[in-house]
Write a protein that holds these residues in place. Structure first.
Motif, PDB file in Angstrom:
ATOM      1  N   TYR A 201      42.116  41.337  43.954  1.00 32.83           N
ATOM      2  CA  TYR A 201      40.899  42.158  43.409  1.00 32.83           C
ATOM      3  C   TYR A 201      40.216  40.204  43.531  1.00 32.83           C
ATOM      4  O   TYR A 201      38.862  39.886  42.842  1.00 32.83           O
ATOM      5  CB  TYR A 201      40.872  41.840  41.942  1.00 32.83           C
ATOM      6  CG  TYR A 201      41.727  43.283  41.152  1.00 32.83           C
ATOM      7  CD1 TYR A 201      42.082  44.660  41.590  1.00 32.83           C
ATOM      8  CD2 TYR A 201      43.536  42.214  41.097  1.00 32.83           C
ATOM      9  CE1 TYR A 201      42.435  45.604  40.465  1.00 32.83           C
ATOM     10  CE2 TYR A 201      43.631  43.314  40.461  1.00 32.83           C
ATOM     11  CZ  TYR A 201      43.625  44.837  40.580  1.00 32.83           C
ATOM     12  OH  TYR A 201      44.423  45.876  39.812  1.00 32.83           O
TER      13      TYR A 201
ATOM     14  N   TYR B  35      36.439  49.990  39.694  1.00 33.95           N
ATOM     15  CA  TYR B  35      35.509  47.810  38.971  1.00 33.95           C
ATOM     16  C   TYR B  35      35.432  48.209  37.311  1.00 33.95           C
ATOM     17  O   TYR B  35      35.422  46.787  36.779  1.00 33.95           O
ATOM     18  CB  TYR B  35      34.600  47.944  39.930  1.00 33.95           C
ATOM     19  CG  TYR B  35      34.254  46.498  40.079  1.00 33.95           C
ATOM     20  CD1 TYR B  35      34.609  45.850  41.267  1.00 33.95           C
ATOM     21  CD2 TYR B  35      32.819  46.026  39.229  1.00 33.95           C
ATOM     22  CE1 TYR B  35      33.885  44.723  41.636  1.00 33.95           C
ATOM     23  CE2 TYR B  35      33.003  45.124  39.503  1.00 33.95           C
ATOM     24  CZ  TYR B  35      33.283  44.182  40.966  1.00 33.95           C
ATOM     25  OH  TYR B  35      32.695  42.843  40.960  1.00 33.95           O
TER      26      TYR B  35
ATOM     27  N   LYS C 163      37.056  45.164  35.489  1.00 36.48           N
ATOM     28  CA  LYS C 163      37.049  43.715  35.295  1.00 36.48           C
ATOM     29  C   LYS C 163      36.889  43.270  34.051  1.00 36.48           C
ATOM     30  O   LYS C 163      37.180  41.965  33.423  1.00 36.48           O
ATOM     31  CB  LYS C 163      35.415  43.491  36.227  1.00 36.48           C
ATOM     32  CG  LYS C 163      34.801  42.351  36.013  1.00 36.48           C
ATOM     33  CD  LYS C 163      33.352  42.310  36.563  1.00 36.48           C
ATOM     34  CE  LYS C 163      32.433  41.074  36.328  1.00 36.48           C
ATOM     35  NZ  LYS C 163      30.783  41.179  36.487  1.00 36.48           N
TER      36      LYS C 163
ATOM     37  N   ILE D 177      36.263  41.576  42.369  1.00 40.22           N
ATOM     38  CA  ILE D 177      35.961  40.943  41.346  1.00 40.22           C
ATOM     39  C   ILE D 177      36.274  39.167  40.502  1.00 40.22           C
ATOM     40  O   ILE D 177      35.283  38.622  39.547  1.00 40.22           O
ATOM     41  CB  ILE D 177      37.195  41.928  40.745  1.00 40.22           C
ATOM     42  CG1 ILE D 177      36.673  43.772  40.767  1.00 40.22           C
ATOM     43  CG2 ILE D 177      36.845  42.003  38.776  1.00 40.22           C
ATOM     44  CD1 ILE D 177      37.897  43.994  39.820  1.00 40.22           C
TER      45      ILE D 177
END
Length: 340
Positions: free
Chosen positions: A300, A267, A271, A303
């Motif tokens: 995603y 993550y 990001k 995100i």
């Protein structure tokens, strides 16, 4: 130290396209290494300036192996071709507009890597030189290594992998690798056209340890013809994320880190790159920006939601949507480009 008779061969790779202005310094810095057993592989991408005749001036030295492609095959395919040609046990790369600054760089790298077989990468300090300002300075990777006590020691691959999102830790320039490792990993493969170096470092972290020297070995020039990161369209921007996705999947297969730690790593590293792609596409191509948003929303969603709620993103879109605020563009970019 390795004696001169038993020195393993080291391949120094220089790839080039229209670098007549700079390539002599790159070649000379490779030839000036005090390590005896080297080959200098120069692969030119059908330059249209005077590079060809300039490079040929150095072919008197039997260590120099020069190829010129019949056509411009592209930057990464040229890197791959040159790596395939390398015969050395070890390999290092010198960009045609950069140069080595430590004549003992190769000697020191080989000495460390042969003494400690678990080390898969030796990396010296790479400094940045901005031609327009005529100033050189350390990059964020150096500052991170200093503040975290990572210099002149072996650093476990798991640590390199884990901290990568905080700082990219090393540059390809000023680093020495095992040639077989790079060939087996199929580095510079398409379609990962922008972040092949980052992907390679992460994959190597799954294989072994790194050694970070405190010596300045490499000077990276920044100028108006430097190869730049490009977010040409939504598809390429999405494909570029494979630099982290491929190592992430490999790490899962071998249980490299605990599941929760690996999920957080994924993550935190994905990001910022999605954020950067969104900003670039928004400024250059609103149609591709919308396409990218649509793709990211499916792959995603968490995100994307976080980014859209981010105050910096909201301010950015407001400024760039308002022509009356164009005077703020450069000021915002200077803030945005600071380490997040």
């Amino acid at each position: 130290m390795i004696d001169s008779i038993n020195q393993p061969l080291v391949s120094i790779i220089i790839t080039s396209f229209n670098r007549e202005r700079w390539i002599e310094k790159a070649i000379q810095s490779a030839m000036d290494q005090d390590y005896n057993n080297i080959e200098i592989i120069i692969s030119d991408n059908k330059s249209t300036d005077g590079s060809d005749s300039l490079i040929k001036k150095y072919c008197y030295d039997e260590r120099v192996k020069y190829w010129q492609n019949e056509t411009n095959i592209g930057m990464l395919p040229n890197f791959k071709k040159a790596t395939d040609l390398a015969k050395g046990l070890f390999v290092t790369y010198v960009s045609s507009d950069d140069y080595l600054v430590n004549k003992s760089f190769i000697s020191e790298a080989v000495s460390i890597m042969t003494e400690y077989p678990n080390i898969v990468v030796f990396s010296g300090i790479s400094k940045n030189y901005k031609l327009s300002a005529k100033k050189e300075k350390h990059n964020t990777a150096y500052n991170f290594k200093v503040s975290n006590g990572l210099l002149n020691k072996t650093v476990n691959g798991k640590a390199v992998f884990s901290i990568f999102q905080h700082s990219h830790v090393l540059n390809f320039g000023g680093s020495v690798f095992y040639t077989d490792h790079l060939l087996n990993l199929d580095v510079f493969r398409e379609p990962n056209t922008t972040y092949a170096d980052l992907q390679t470092v992460l994959l190597l972290a799954l294989r072994g340890d790194f050694y970070f020297s405190d010596k300045v070995d490499y000077m990276q020039n920044f100028h108006d013809q430097s190869a730049s990161l490009a977010y040409a369209d939504a598809e390429k921007s999405l494909l570029n994320l494979s630099f982290a996705e491929i190592p992430f999947e490999e790490a899962k297969k071998i249980n490299f880190l605990p599941e929760e730690a690996l999920r957080k790593w994924h993550y935190s590293i994905i990001k910022p790159f999605i954020f950067s792609s969104m900003v670039s596409l928004f400024k250059t191509n609103k149609t591709e920006y919308q396409k990218f948003i649509k793709k990211i929303s499916k792959k995603y969603p968490d995100i994307l939601s976080d980014i859209m709620r981010n105050k910096k993103m909201r301010i950015f879109k407001f400024i760039y949507n308002n022509k009356a605020l164009s005077f703020l563009h450069k000021k915002f970019e200077s803030i945005f480009n600071k380490k997040k």
